[in-house]
Design a protein around this motif. Structure first.
Motif, PDB file in Angstrom:
ATOM      1  N   LEU A 135       3.994 -12.320 -10.048  1.00 25.20           N
ATOM      2  CA  LEU A 135       4.214 -10.905 -10.362  1.00 25.20           C
ATOM      3  C   LEU A 135       3.043 -10.055  -9.873  1.00 25.20           C
ATOM      4  CD1 LEU A 135       5.969  -8.763 -11.634  1.00 25.20           C
ATOM      5  CD2 LEU A 135       4.934  -9.276 -13.864  1.00 25.20           C
ATOM      6  N   SER A 136       1.837 -10.585  -9.953  1.00 24.44           N
ATOM      7  CA  SER A 136       0.661  -9.863  -9.445  1.00 24.44           C
ATOM      8  C   SER A 136       0.793  -9.604  -7.947  1.00 24.44           C
ATOM      9  CB  SER A 136      -0.613 -10.666  -9.717  1.00 24.44           C
ATOM     10  OG  SER A 136      -0.875 -10.764 -11.096  1.00 24.44           O
ATOM     11  N   LEU A 137       1.281 -10.612  -7.222  1.00 22.04           N
ATOM     12  CA  LEU A 137       1.473 -10.470  -5.784  1.00 22.04           C
ATOM     13  C   LEU A 137       2.524  -9.402  -5.476  1.00 22.04           C
ATOM     14  CD1 LEU A 137       0.885 -11.456  -2.900  1.00 22.04           C
ATOM     15  CD2 LEU A 137       2.663 -13.206  -3.240  1.00 22.04           C
ATOM     16  N   ILE A 138       3.621  -9.445  -6.239  1.00 20.67           N
ATOM     17  CA  ILE A 138       4.702  -8.467  -6.052  1.00 20.67           C
ATOM     18  C   ILE A 138       4.191  -7.053  -6.346  1.00 20.67           C
ATOM     19  CG2 ILE A 138       6.931  -7.680  -6.939  1.00 20.67           C
ATOM     20  CD1 ILE A 138       7.625 -10.627  -7.435  1.00 20.67           C
ATOM     21  N   ILE A 139       3.403  -6.926  -7.409  1.00 23.06           N
ATOM     22  CA  ILE A 139       2.842  -5.620  -7.786  1.00 23.06           C
ATOM     23  C   ILE A 139       1.933  -5.091  -6.687  1.00 23.06           C
ATOM     24  CG2 ILE A 139       1.215  -4.483  -9.358  1.00 23.06           C
ATOM     25  CD1 ILE A 139       2.361  -6.253 -11.607  1.00 23.06           C
ATOM     26  N   SER A 140       1.098  -5.957  -6.135  1.00 25.01           N
ATOM     27  CA  SER A 140       0.175  -5.535  -5.075  1.00 25.01           C
ATOM     28  C   SER A 140       0.924  -5.075  -3.827  1.00 25.01           C
ATOM     29  CB  SER A 140      -0.778  -6.680  -4.716  1.00 25.01           C
ATOM     30  OG  SER A 140      -1.598  -7.024  -5.802  1.00 25.01           O
ATOM     31  N   ILE A 141       1.916  -5.855  -3.408  1.00 27.71           N
ATOM     32  CA  ILE A 141       2.705  -5.483  -2.232  1.00 27.71           C
ATOM     33  C   ILE A 141       3.464  -4.181  -2.492  1.00 27.71           C
ATOM     34  CG2 ILE A 141       4.621  -6.154  -0.742  1.00 27.71           C
ATOM     35  CD1 ILE A 141       3.780  -9.077  -1.180  1.00 27.71           C
ATOM     36  N   GLY A 142       4.106  -4.114  -3.662  1.00 33.20           N
ATOM     37  CA  GLY A 142       4.855  -2.911  -4.022  1.00 33.20           C
ATOM     38  C   GLY A 142       3.954  -1.691  -4.101  1.00 33.20           C
ATOM     39  N   GLY A 143       2.749  -1.856  -4.665  1.00 30.16           N
ATOM     40  CA  GLY A 143       1.815  -0.744  -4.786  1.00 30.16           C
ATOM     41  C   GLY A 143       1.390  -0.199  -3.438  1.00 30.16           C
ATOM     42  N   VAL A 144       1.097  -1.094  -2.505  1.00 30.06           N
ATOM     43  CA  VAL A 144       0.710  -0.664  -1.158  1.00 30.06           C
ATOM     44  C   VAL A 144       1.837   0.126  -0.504  1.00 30.06           C
ATOM     45  CG1 VAL A 144       0.148  -1.441   1.183  1.00 30.06           C
ATOM     46  CG2 VAL A 144      -0.945  -2.531  -0.780  1.00 30.06           C
ATOM     47  N   LEU A 145       3.052  -0.397  -0.587  1.00 30.77           N
ATOM     48  CA  LEU A 145       4.205   0.259   0.051  1.00 30.77           C
ATOM     49  C   LEU A 145       4.523   1.600  -0.590  1.00 30.77           C
ATOM     50  CD1 LEU A 145       6.571  -2.832   0.567  1.00 30.77           C
ATOM     51  CD2 LEU A 145       5.143  -1.677   2.279  1.00 30.77           C
ATOM     52  N   ILE A 146       4.473   1.656  -1.911  1.00 32.95           N
ATOM     53  CA  ILE A 146       4.809   2.883  -2.629  1.00 32.95           C
ATOM     54  C   ILE A 146       3.810   3.992  -2.311  1.00 32.95           C
ATOM     55  CG2 ILE A 146       4.873   3.956  -4.921  1.00 32.95           C
ATOM     56  CD1 ILE A 146       6.191   1.358  -5.924  1.00 32.95           C
ATOM     57  N   PHE A 147       2.520   3.687  -2.375  1.00 34.80           N
ATOM     58  CA  PHE A 147       1.534   4.738  -2.134  1.00 34.80           C
ATOM     59  C   PHE A 147       1.379   5.061  -0.650  1.00 34.80           C
ATOM     60  CE2 PHE A 147       0.483   3.652  -6.507  1.00 34.80           C
ATOM     61  CZ  PHE A 147       0.356   4.931  -7.040  1.00 34.80           C
ATOM     62  N   SER A 205      -4.077  15.065  -5.139  1.00 39.11           N
ATOM     63  CA  SER A 205      -2.883  14.253  -4.924  1.00 39.11           C
ATOM     64  C   SER A 205      -3.093  13.229  -3.814  1.00 39.11           C
ATOM     65  CB  SER A 205      -1.692  15.161  -4.595  1.00 39.11           C
ATOM     66  OG  SER A 205      -0.497  14.432  -4.534  1.00 39.11           O
ATOM     67  N   LEU A 206      -3.662  13.668  -2.690  1.00 39.01           N
ATOM     68  CA  LEU A 206      -3.916  12.756  -1.577  1.00 39.01           C
ATOM     69  C   LEU A 206      -5.018  11.754  -1.915  1.00 39.01           C
ATOM     70  CD1 LEU A 206      -3.672  15.099   1.554  1.00 39.01           C
ATOM     71  CD2 LEU A 206      -1.970  13.478   0.692  1.00 39.01           C
ATOM     72  N   TYR A 207      -6.001  12.185  -2.686  1.00 34.68           N
ATOM     73  CA  TYR A 207      -7.061  11.278  -3.139  1.00 34.68           C
ATOM     74  C   TYR A 207      -6.442  10.130  -3.940  1.00 34.68           C
ATOM     75  CZ  TYR A 207     -11.144   9.619  -5.797  1.00 34.68           C
ATOM     76  OH  TYR A 207     -12.119   8.834  -6.370  1.00 34.68           O
ATOM     77  N   LEU A 208      -5.547  10.446  -4.841  1.00 41.12           N
ATOM     78  CA  LEU A 208      -4.902   9.426  -5.679  1.00 41.12           C
ATOM     79  C   LEU A 208      -4.059   8.482  -4.832  1.00 41.12           C
ATOM     80  CD1 LEU A 208      -3.872  11.633  -8.730  1.00 41.12           C
ATOM     81  CD2 LEU A 208      -5.636   9.865  -8.693  1.00 41.12           C
ATOM     82  N   ASP A 209      -3.368   9.018  -3.828  1.00 38.65           N
ATOM     83  CA  ASP A 209      -2.595   8.162  -2.922  1.00 38.65           C
ATOM     84  C   ASP A 209      -3.519   7.175  -2.209  1.00 38.65           C
ATOM     85  OD1 ASP A 209      -0.262   9.490  -3.589  1.00 38.65           O
ATOM     86  OD2 ASP A 209      -0.358  10.849  -1.871  1.00 38.65           O
ATOM     87  N   PHE A 210      -4.635   7.689  -1.692  1.00 35.31           N
ATOM     88  CA  PHE A 210      -5.579   6.861  -0.946  1.00 35.31           C
ATOM     89  C   PHE A 210      -6.194   5.784  -1.830  1.00 35.31           C
ATOM     90  CE2 PHE A 210      -9.690   5.644   0.651  1.00 35.31           C
ATOM     91  CZ  PHE A 210      -9.528   5.561   2.027  1.00 35.31           C
ATOM     92  N   ILE A 211      -6.717   6.175  -2.974  1.00 35.39           N
ATOM     93  CA  ILE A 211      -7.414   5.234  -3.851  1.00 35.39           C
ATOM     94  C   ILE A 211      -6.474   4.166  -4.387  1.00 35.39           C
ATOM     95  CG2 ILE A 211      -8.551   5.007  -6.090  1.00 35.39           C
ATOM     96  CD1 ILE A 211     -10.398   5.926  -3.865  1.00 35.39           C
ATOM     97  N   ASN A 212      -5.272   4.557  -4.752  1.00 40.07           N
ATOM     98  CA  ASN A 212      -4.315   3.569  -5.252  1.00 40.07           C
ATOM     99  C   ASN A 212      -3.904   2.594  -4.156  1.00 40.07           C
ATOM    100  OD1 ASN A 212      -3.453   3.982  -8.171  1.00 40.07           O
ATOM    101  ND2 ASN A 212      -3.340   6.070  -7.410  1.00 40.07           N
ATOM    102  N   MET A 213      -3.663   3.104  -2.955  1.00 38.22           N
ATOM    103  CA  MET A 213      -3.313   2.222  -1.839  1.00 38.22           C
ATOM    104  C   MET A 213      -4.464   1.261  -1.550  1.00 38.22           C
ATOM    105  SD  MET A 213      -1.573   3.191   1.839  1.00 38.22           S
ATOM    106  CE  MET A 213      -2.735   4.502   2.203  1.00 38.22           C
TER     107      MET A 213
END
Length: 249
Positions: free
Chosen positions: A182-194, A228-236
Motif C-alpha cells: 500500500l505504501s508503494l501504491i500511495i507513493s506512485i499515486g501521489g506522484v501522478l496526482i500532484f 498552490s504550486l509550492y504545495l504541488d511541487f513539495i508533495n510531488m
C-alpha cells in the motif's frame, strides 16, 4: 492543494471591463503576473530547503534530530503549523491584506523547512538531490504544458482533487496496516496526482489573470497561486523521494 475564493464570480473579464483588449499589453501583463507567481513559488521552495539544511545540519547531532527524537508538543507544532497557515490563508485571504498574506507565505515556507528536515535525516543526501532535481524537471515540463495547452483541464483537475482525498484516506489506513504494498501504491499515486495537479493549477492560475488584471486583487492572487504550486511541487517531491529514495538505515 490550497484553494481560495474564485474571483470569476465577482469580477468581469479584462476585455469586458476595459471595453477593448490591447493584446500586446495584456500578454505583457500576463507574463509579468506568471513570472511573479513562479518567483514567489521558487523563493518559497528555496527558503524551505535552506531552513531544512540548517536545521538538519550535523545529522544525529543536529537540532532537528534532537527535536524529533524527543517528540513532544514542539514536534506537533512544527508538523501542524504549516497546515494551519494554509487554512488561514485559504479561508481568510479576502479579509487579509497583501502584506499579511506575504508574511504568512514566508512563515509557511520556514515552518515547512523545519518539517522537511526529517527527510534529510531519513534519506541519503544523494537520494534527496536526485528526487529534487527529478521533481524540478517534471514540474517545469508539466507547468509548461498547463500554460500552453489549449485543452480545458477543469474536469481532469476535479478528478485529481478527488484523488487527493482518496490518497489521504489510504495514508490514514496505512498508518495502522503498515503495508509495504500500500505504501508503494500511495507513493506512485501521489506522484501522478500532484504531477497532474501541477498542469491543472498552472492553467487555472493563468486563466484567473483575465479576471484580476488591473485590480487590487492581483497581489493576493499571485501569493495564493504561488502557495498552490509550492504545495504541488513539495508533495510531488516527497512522494517521489519515498518511491526512489535510499534510507540511511
Amino acid at each position: 492543494m490550497a484553494n481560495w475564493s474564485d474571483p470569476q464570480s465577482t469580477a468581469a473579464p479584462y476585455a469586458t471591463a476595459a471595453g477593448t483588449r490591447d493584446s500586446a499589453a495584456y500578454d505583457a501583463g500576463l507574463r509579468s503576473y506568471m513570472l511573479s507567481v513562479y518567483n514567489y513559488m521558487a523563493s518559497g521552495v528555496l527558503l524551505s530547503g535552506i531552513v531544512a539544511l540548517l536545521f538538519a545540519w550535523g545529522g544525529e547531532q543536529s537540532v532537528a534530530y534532537s527535536v524529533f527524537a524527543n517528540g513532544g508538543p514542539l514536534v506537533w507544532l512544527i508538523v501542524l503549523s504549516p497546515l494551519a497557515i494554509v487554512f488561514a490563508m485559504s479561508f481568510g485571504q479576502n479579509k487579509m491584506s497583501t502584506g499579511t498574506l506575504q508574511i504568512l507565505f514566508w512563515s509557511f515556507a520556514v515552518l515547512m523547512g523545519l518539517s522537511l528536515s526529517t527527510l534529510l535525516l531519513r534519506y541519503t543526501g544523494t537520494s534527496v538531490a536526485q528526487a529534487f532535481f527529478a521533481t524540478a524537471a517534471g514540474f517545469v515540463a508539466l507547468s509548461l504544458y498547463g500554460y500552453t495547452t489549449k485543452r480545458d483541464l477543469t474536469a481532469f483537475g476535479s478528478f485529481l482533487i478527488i484523488g487527493v482525498v482518496g490518497l489521504l484516506v489510504a495514508m490514514i489506513i496505512n498508518i495502522f496496516t503498515q503495508s509495504t504494498t500500500l505504501s508503494l501504491i500511495i507513493s506512485i499515486g501521489g506522484v501522478l496526482i500532484f504531477a497532474g495537479l501541477t498542469a491543472y493549477d498552472t492553467q487555472r492560475i493563468k486563466s484567473m489573470y483575465q479576471y484580476v488584471a488591473g485590480t487590487d486583487m492581483v497581489g493576493k492572487v499571485v501569493i495564493m497561486s504561488a502557495l498552490s504550486l509550492y504545495l504541488d511541487f513539495i508533495n510531488m517531491f516527497q512522494f517521489l523521494l519515498a518511491l526512489m529514495g535510499t534510507s540511511r538505515d
